[in-house]
Design a protein around this motif. Structure first.
Motif, short mmCIF file in Angstrom:
data_model
loop_
_atom_site.label_atom_id
_atom_site.label_comp_id
_atom_site.label_asym_id
_atom_site.label_seq_id
_atom_site.Cartn_x
_atom_site.Cartn_y
_atom_site.Cartn_z
N GLU A 90 -23.76 -30.49 26.38
CA GLU A 90 -24.37 -30.45 27.71
C GLU A 90 -25.82 -29.98 27.63
O GLU A 90 -26.71 -30.57 28.27
N ARG A 91 -26.06 -28.95 26.85
CA ARG A 91 -27.43 -28.44 26.72
C ARG A 91 -28.32 -29.42 25.99
O ARG A 91 -29.51 -29.59 26.32
N ALA A 92 -27.76 -30.10 25.00
CA ALA A 92 -28.52 -31.12 24.28
C ALA A 92 -28.86 -32.27 25.22
O ALA A 92 -29.97 -32.82 25.17
N ALA A 93 -27.91 -32.65 26.08
CA ALA A 93 -28.15 -33.75 27.03
C ALA A 93 -29.30 -33.41 27.97
O ALA A 93 -30.13 -34.26 28.29
N ASP A 94 -29.36 -32.15 28.44
CA ASP A 94 -30.45 -31.72 29.31
C ASP A 94 -31.79 -31.82 28.58
O ASP A 94 -32.79 -32.31 29.14
N GLU A 95 -31.82 -31.35 27.35
CA GLU A 95 -33.06 -31.39 26.57
C GLU A 95 -33.47 -32.82 26.24
O GLU A 95 -34.65 -33.15 26.21
N ILE A 96 -32.47 -33.67 26.00
CA ILE A 96 -32.76 -35.09 25.71
C ILE A 96 -33.44 -35.75 26.90
O ILE A 96 -34.39 -36.53 26.74
N ARG A 97 -32.97 -35.44 28.11
CA ARG A 97 -33.60 -36.01 29.31
C ARG A 97 -35.06 -35.59 29.42
O ARG A 97 -35.94 -36.39 29.74
N VAL A 98 -35.32 -34.31 29.14
CA VAL A 98 -36.70 -33.81 29.19
C VAL A 98 -37.55 -34.48 28.11
O VAL A 98 -38.68 -34.91 28.37
#
Length: 204
Positions: free
Chosen positions: A158-166
């Motif tokens: 989940e945290r990786a997905a947030d960072e990927i979007r950014v």
């Protein structure tokens, strides 16, 4: 071959195997699909060829008559025949040496990392989480993981997905800016006299 197959029996849509991928994975996929239709071992043997093509189907068609007694025997012959295509299990060493490339995006690395985690035999979630920090290249996501280590693989995803979007948003803005600069440069080249004084004014 003498088994009576009911007219109501409909073979499932199989994932087709051609001999180039992991045979054990195909057996699992086939078995899961057939388990919803029937438990009759003979029908499983009859239906197996419907999931094959190319080299795999040629192999099936060359099996000697009366050489298959049950699906377990067919499965063993199949896995042995295509053992060269088997997916090799990895060890923790492969996970320890995994590193994110200097120019590798977080999305590409996380896909690679999770595929490796799935292939390491008997890997605990704790170990999988332990090795992600040294594998990451320096950057905002590594800093975040260092400050607050994820407690579960789901939290890590989940945290990786947030960072990927950014990260992908920043890359998109960067690309748009580069294209805009390129267009301005092209416009300047197409009108080289723009902004230059006329000949008479220049002489003056």
């Amino acid at each position: 071959m003498n088994v009576q197959i009911s007219e109501q029996f409909v073979a499932p849509q199989f994932k087709i195997y051609n001999g180039t991928t992991d045979p054990e994975s195909h057996i699992k996929t086939f078995s899961n699909a057939m388990a919803f239709r029937t438990g009759n071992d003979a029908i499983w043997c009859r239906a197996f060829s419907l999931s094959l093509e190319d080299e795999a189907l040629e192999w099936f068609n060359t099996l000697p008559h009366n050489s298959i007694e049950n699906f377990a025997g067919l499965k063993q012959l199949f896995i042995k025949q295509f053992a060269a295509s088997s997916t090799q299990e990895l060890t923790v060493f492969e996970l320890m040496t995994l590193k994110q490339g200097k120019d590798e995006t977080l999305r590409t690395f996380m896909d690679r990392y999770q595929k490796t985690v799935r292939r390491v035999k008997s890997l605990t979630p704790e170990l999988a989480l332990h090795y992600v920090l040294p594998a990451l290249k320096p950057g905002p996501f590594k800093d975040s993981v260092c400050r607050r280590a994820p407690k579960t693989m789901e939290e890590l995803r989940e945290r990786a997905a947030d960072e990927i979007r950014v990260e992908e948003m920043k890359l998109s803005y960067k690309k748009e800016n580069q294209e805009a600069r390129g267009e301005r440069a092209d416009n300047g080249k197409s009108n080289p006299s723009a902004g230059k004084p006329s000949g008479s004014r220049h002489r003056e």
